[in-house]
Design an enzyme around this catalytic site. Structure first.
Site, PDB file in Angstrom:
ATOM      1  N   LYS A  51     -12.557  11.616 -11.278  1.00 32.54           N
ATOM      2  CA  LYS A  51     -12.912  10.090 -10.596  1.00 32.54           C
ATOM      3  C   LYS A  51     -13.093  10.257  -9.292  1.00 32.54           C
ATOM      4  O   LYS A  51     -13.995   9.783  -8.675  1.00 32.54           O
ATOM      5  CB  LYS A  51     -11.487   8.998 -11.187  1.00 32.54           C
ATOM      6  CG  LYS A  51     -11.828   7.687 -10.259  1.00 32.54           C
ATOM      7  CD  LYS A  51     -10.830   7.000 -10.806  1.00 32.54           C
ATOM      8  CE  LYS A  51      -9.503   7.064 -10.135  1.00 32.54           C
ATOM      9  NZ  LYS A  51      -9.168   6.337  -8.827  1.00 32.54           N
ATOM     10  N   ARG A  90      -9.372   2.468 -15.573  1.00 31.99           N
ATOM     11  CA  ARG A  90     -10.096   2.443 -14.407  1.00 31.99           C
ATOM     12  C   ARG A  90     -10.061   4.022 -14.122  1.00 31.99           C
ATOM     13  O   ARG A  90     -11.201   4.559 -13.266  1.00 31.99           O
ATOM     14  CB  ARG A  90      -9.295   1.913 -13.298  1.00 31.99           C
ATOM     15  CG  ARG A  90      -9.531   0.415 -13.142  1.00 31.99           C
ATOM     16  CD  ARG A  90      -8.888  -0.157 -11.778  1.00 31.99           C
ATOM     17  NE  ARG A  90      -9.100   0.888 -10.686  1.00 31.99           N
ATOM     18  CZ  ARG A  90      -8.151   1.505  -9.875  1.00 31.99           C
ATOM     19  NH1 ARG A  90      -7.129   0.964 -10.010  1.00 31.99           N
ATOM     20  NH2 ARG A  90      -8.379   2.138  -8.886  1.00 31.99           N
ATOM     21  N   ARG A 121      -3.914  -1.156   2.551  1.00 28.67           N
ATOM     22  CA  ARG A 121      -5.017   0.110   2.540  1.00 28.67           C
ATOM     23  C   ARG A 121      -5.866  -0.144   3.861  1.00 28.67           C
ATOM     24  O   ARG A 121      -7.163  -0.470   3.434  1.00 28.67           O
ATOM     25  CB  ARG A 121      -5.612  -0.018   1.247  1.00 28.67           C
ATOM     26  CG  ARG A 121      -4.760   0.020  -0.067  1.00 28.67           C
ATOM     27  CD  ARG A 121      -4.413   1.200  -0.372  1.00 28.67           C
ATOM     28  NE  ARG A 121      -5.121   2.284  -0.579  1.00 28.67           N
ATOM     29  CZ  ARG A 121      -5.572   2.634  -1.942  1.00 28.67           C
ATOM     30  NH1 ARG A 121      -5.391   1.909  -2.733  1.00 28.67           N
ATOM     31  NH2 ARG A 121      -6.463   3.795  -1.810  1.00 28.67           N
TER      32      ARG A 121
HETATM   33  N1  EPU Z   1      -4.763   5.278   5.945  1.00 24.25           N
HETATM   34  C1  EPU Z   1      -4.679   4.437   7.161  1.00 24.25           C
HETATM   35  N2  EPU Z   1      -5.984   4.414   7.747  1.00 24.25           N
HETATM   36  C2  EPU Z   1      -7.164   4.559   7.041  1.00 24.25           C
HETATM   37  C3  EPU Z   1      -7.134   5.110   6.003  1.00 24.25           C
HETATM   38  C4  EPU Z   1      -5.982   5.436   5.328  1.00 24.25           C
HETATM   39  O1  EPU Z   1      -3.529   4.324   7.684  1.00 24.25           O
HETATM   40  O2  EPU Z   1      -8.219   4.187   7.834  1.00 24.25           O
HETATM   41  C5  EPU Z   1      -3.567   5.522   5.320  1.00 24.25           C
HETATM   42  C6  EPU Z   1      -3.224   4.842   3.930  1.00 24.25           C
HETATM   43  O3  EPU Z   1      -2.752   3.616   4.243  1.00 24.25           O
HETATM   44  C7  EPU Z   1      -2.228   5.719   3.347  1.00 24.25           C
HETATM   45  C8  EPU Z   1      -2.900   7.015   3.702  1.00 24.25           C
HETATM   46  O4  EPU Z   1      -3.552   6.926   5.138  1.00 24.25           O
HETATM   47  O5  EPU Z   1      -0.863   5.580   3.652  1.00 24.25           O
HETATM   48  C9  EPU Z   1      -3.732   7.815   3.027  1.00 24.25           C
HETATM   49  O6  EPU Z   1      -4.941   7.199   2.326  1.00 24.25           O
HETATM   50  P1  EPU Z   1      -6.018   7.908   1.954  1.00 24.25           P
HETATM   51  O7  EPU Z   1      -7.138   7.208   3.095  1.00 24.25           O
HETATM   52  O8  EPU Z   1      -6.046   9.149   1.863  1.00 24.25           O
HETATM   53  O9  EPU Z   1      -6.524   7.218   0.737  1.00 24.25           O
HETATM   54  P2  EPU Z   1      -7.626   6.680  -0.010  1.00 24.25           P
HETATM   55  O10 EPU Z   1      -8.837   7.740   0.359  1.00 24.25           O
HETATM   56  O11 EPU Z   1      -7.981   5.364   0.151  1.00 24.25           O
HETATM   57  C10 EPU Z   1      -7.816   8.335  -2.308  1.00 24.25           C
HETATM   58  C11 EPU Z   1      -7.557   8.249  -3.620  1.00 24.25           C
HETATM   59  C12 EPU Z   1      -6.481   7.612  -4.016  1.00 24.25           C
HETATM   60  C13 EPU Z   1      -5.202   8.545  -3.390  1.00 24.25           C
HETATM   61  C14 EPU Z   1      -5.161   8.679  -1.735  1.00 24.25           C
HETATM   62  C15 EPU Z   1      -4.227   9.803  -1.488  1.00 24.25           C
HETATM   63  C16 EPU Z   1      -9.771   7.938  -4.128  1.00 24.25           C
HETATM   64  C17 EPU Z   1     -11.138   6.906  -4.754  1.00 24.25           C
HETATM   65  N3  EPU Z   1      -8.738   7.449  -4.037  1.00 24.25           N
HETATM   66  O12 EPU Z   1      -7.534   7.390  -1.499  1.00 24.25           O
HETATM   67  O13 EPU Z   1      -6.368   7.636  -5.507  1.00 24.25           O
HETATM   68  O14 EPU Z   1      -3.937   8.188  -3.773  1.00 24.25           O
HETATM   69  O15 EPU Z   1      -6.462   9.228  -1.582  1.00 24.25           O
HETATM   70  O16 EPU Z   1      -4.429  10.993  -1.932  1.00 24.25           O
HETATM   71  O17 EPU Z   1     -10.047   9.047  -3.732  1.00 24.25           O
HETATM   72  C18 EPU Z   1      -5.815   6.910  -7.723  1.00 24.25           C
HETATM   73  O18 EPU Z   1      -6.566   7.739  -8.020  1.00 24.25           O
HETATM   74  O19 EPU Z   1      -5.089   6.426  -8.226  1.00 24.25           O
HETATM   75  C19 EPU Z   1      -5.804   6.385  -6.016  1.00 24.25           C
HETATM   76  C20 EPU Z   1      -4.976   5.663  -5.515  1.00 24.25           C
END
Ligand code: EPU
Length: 419
Positions: free
Chosen positions: A22, A398, A120
């Protein structure tokens, strides 16, 4: 709303085939917006999040065709504003910002709010776009990014909680069409980032270093159509590996990449499970009481936050005191109160769950709150006495393709009750 009834105590055996990832498929589908030509993406899982992404691509003007696991996208003419009604349903919609900015030099999506797993923000995504020369404006719940020209530069994407996966994806997707060279420092190294980089390179981009903390992108004038097959879903595989630990006499997972699961395999072996690997296939022997564990979630290659809830479910029936500390989403413990309703003994101490293993769990009506929390409740149900009723199953749909059918194929007894 559908619910799932898990009849506990059934042994699992046989094999389960793992679907496409996904979290790879979503940004890869968004990346098809970077070219006017046709892109063919294979091994795309049939999930509601993927459905939302395809709807966003159509609303943006792309022609989208889907036949079983293959999606064909042709984005000849595109709009730059993603519709709120769909974007609000899925946080990952934010990853259309990078490709739209790269191709059209502007993009608007509704600003994602917090969600049950915590705050987020997208500040790091915006920091990356700014480094390329784009300004941004937040107005009426939308974020607009725009530039007259994108120019490569060096940007460090490390945040308070480490690297950002979708932030790295977004900046990479904008930078492939920027003038000059972009260097992303503290980049996320998750296999899904590597999969996206491989697809971008197949489209004619010049991306090096994906999978390490420094990604170097040399901008090109334009990208062309390409074909790509999405990697296996390591979190789906990990979830079934834990199912095998809980209830597997001998459970085989097929079409999996064990290299993407090293931290989990290591944890399960430390707990005493026997796991064997054979190319793209893995086998686990479970059903015996494991040893307690201490785990801390970390960015890849550390223990994944997306497996934290499922491990909590496993450790509820483990003799001794286990501790799981969450460093990526410190509030991601919505499953704990539901597991407690099944008799689990878990105390939350800050960002750590302290789990005192019990001899038994009992089935109960429980509420799914997010994707991985719902998977954890299904796993808890497999080892509980009686029936566990998991409500709000749309969360699980999802991110898991037919989780009930896959587990039933291996001997579980799970019913889906249609609302
Ligand atoms: N963060 C910031 N600022 C930003 C972006 C992120 O502070 O601009 C923080 C977040 O709040 C969090 C950390 O950095 O504390 C990591 O977040 P990240 O950006 O890596 O998360 P994401 O890219 O939004 C993806 C996956 C998530 C997974 C996370 C961490 C996708 C679609 N989602 O989210 O997957 O938990 O990376 O590995 O790729 C899931 O599949 O259930 C899911 C939540």
């Amino acid at each position: 709303m559908d619910k799932i009834l898990v009849h506990g105590g059934r042994p699992l055996s046989g094999s389960i085939k793992i679907s496409g990832s996904k979290n790879s498929a979503l940004p890869i589908l968004a990346a098809t917006l970077l070219t006017k030509e046709t892109c063919t993406i294979r091994n795309v899982p049939d999930l509601s999040d993927v459905h939302y992404m395809l709807t966003i691509l159509s609303e943006l003007g792309a022609e989208v065709e889907r036949a079983s696991g293959t999606v064909i996208v042709k984005a000849e003419k595109i709009k730059t504003e993603a519709p709120y009604e769909i974007v609000r349903k899925m946080r990952a919609s934010v990853c259309v910002l990078g490709p739209l900015l790269g191709r059209e030099k502007e993009a608007t999506v509704s600003l994602p709010g917090g969600c049950v797993i915590g705050d987020r923000p997208i500040d790091l995504h915006l920091k990356g776009f700014e480094a390329l020369g784009a300004a941004n404006r937040v107005q009426s719940g939308n974020v607009k990014v725009f530039a007259s020209q994108l120019t490569g530069s060096v940007v460090n994407l490390r945040g308070k909680f480490g690297s950002t996966v979708l932030g790295t994806d977004n900046v990479m997707m904008a930078a492939v069409l920027a003038e000059g060279t972009t260097v992303i420092e503290s980049a996320a190294a998750e296999p899904e980032v590597v999969d996206l980089a491989n697809f971008l390179n197949a489209m004619g981009a010049k991306v090096e270093g994906a999978g390490t903390r420094r990604i170097i992108i040399e901008g090109v004038k334009e990208l062309h159509g390409a074909e790509h097959s999405v990697i296996p879903d390591r979190i789906e595989a990990g979830t079934f590996l834990v199912a095998g630990a809980i209830a597997g006499e001998e459970l085989t997972l097929n079409r999996v990449n064990p290299d993407h699961l090293r931290a989990l395999i290591d944890a399960l072996r430390t707990a005493g499970y026997e796991i064997s690997e054979n190319g793209e296939s893995m086998k686990i022997k479970g059903r015996h009481a494991p040893k307690f564990l201490e785990l801390t979630t970390e960015p890849y290659p550390g223990f994944p936050t997306d497996m934290q809830a499922q491990m909590c479910a496993l450790l509820c029936k483990t003799a001794g005191l286990s501790v799981i500390t969450e460093t990526i989403f410190p509030q991601r413990f919505m499953h704990v109160s539901e597991l407690k309703r099944m008799g689990a003994d878990i105390n939350l101490e800050g960002a750590s769950a302290v789990i005192n293993g019990r001899e038994s769990l009992s089935g109960a009506p429980v509420m799914a709150s997010d994707l991985r929390a719902s998977a954890a409740l299904v796993l808890a149900g497999l080892q509980a006495d009686g029936i566990t009723e998991v409500n709000r199953v749309y969360h699980i749909d999802r991110g898991y393709e037919q989780i009930d059918e896959k587990l039933n194929g291996a001997g579980a007894h799970i019913e889906r009750v249609k609302a």
